[in-house]
Design a protein around this motif. Structure first.
Motif, short mmCIF file in Angstrom:
data_model
loop_
_atom_site.label_atom_id
_atom_site.label_comp_id
_atom_site.label_asym_id
_atom_site.label_seq_id
_atom_site.Cartn_x
_atom_site.Cartn_y
_atom_site.Cartn_z
N LYS A 47 0.85 -1.12 -0.03
CA LYS A 47 -0.03 0.02 0.06
C LYS A 47 0.86 1.25 -0.11
N LEU A 48 0.42 2.44 -0.52
CA LEU A 48 1.34 3.32 -0.83
C LEU A 48 1.71 3.83 0.70
N PHE A 49 1.03 4.32 1.56
CA PHE A 49 1.58 4.60 2.83
C PHE A 49 2.40 3.61 3.40
N GLU A 50 2.29 2.54 3.24
CA GLU A 50 3.13 1.31 3.92
C GLU A 50 4.33 1.44 3.19
N TYR A 52 5.70 4.01 1.76
CA TYR A 52 6.27 5.04 2.41
C TYR A 52 7.26 5.00 3.65
N HIS A 53 6.28 4.39 4.62
CA HIS A 53 6.98 4.26 5.94
C HIS A 53 8.06 3.21 5.82
N LYS A 56 11.09 5.32 4.58
CA LYS A 56 11.33 6.36 5.45
C LYS A 56 11.87 5.70 6.53
N PHE A 63 7.86 13.09 1.92
CA PHE A 63 6.83 12.74 1.17
C PHE A 63 6.74 13.25 -0.06
N ILE A 67 6.73 11.07 -3.44
CA ILE A 67 5.88 11.05 -4.77
C ILE A 67 6.53 11.51 -5.93
N GLY A 85 -4.67 2.22 -4.01
CA GLY A 85 -3.83 2.59 -3.52
C GLY A 85 -2.55 1.73 -3.43
#
Length: 91
Positions: A47-50, A52-53, A56, A63, A67, A85
């Motif tokens: 998933k997108l935020f996973e 990114y995490h 990171k 962020f 992107i 997503g």
């Protein structure tokens, strides 16, 4: 300033964004795209935020740079993003 000069300046600024002439690769879209691809090698769908995490944790990437790098990977057809997503590495 002539109209073609403005167009040249815009193109030049975009090229610098992709290939900076300084010694800070962490500001380069190519470098950050490779970090994202390394993370997608570990798990090809995230998933997108996973994603990114996970990026990171290994690299202090903002962020907005994440992107931009992901957009670049999409444009060169190395990554796809579904409507839900989920980011998937293309083969």
């Amino acid at each position: 300033m002539l109209l073609f000069d403005v167009k040249y300046l815009r193109i030049r600024r975009d090229i610098i964004m992709l290939l900076p002439d300084n010694i800070h690769p962490e500001h380069c879209i190519y470098y950050n795209g490779s970090i994202i691809l390394e993370e997608l090698e570990k798990q090809t769908e995230q998933k997108l935020f996973e994603l990114y995490h996970n990026v990171k944790k290994s690299n202090n990437m903002s962020f907005s740079v994440f992107i931009l790098s992901l957009d670049w990977l999409y444009l060169i057809q190395l990554a796809q993003i579904s409507e839900k997503g989920v980011v998937r590495k293309c083969s």
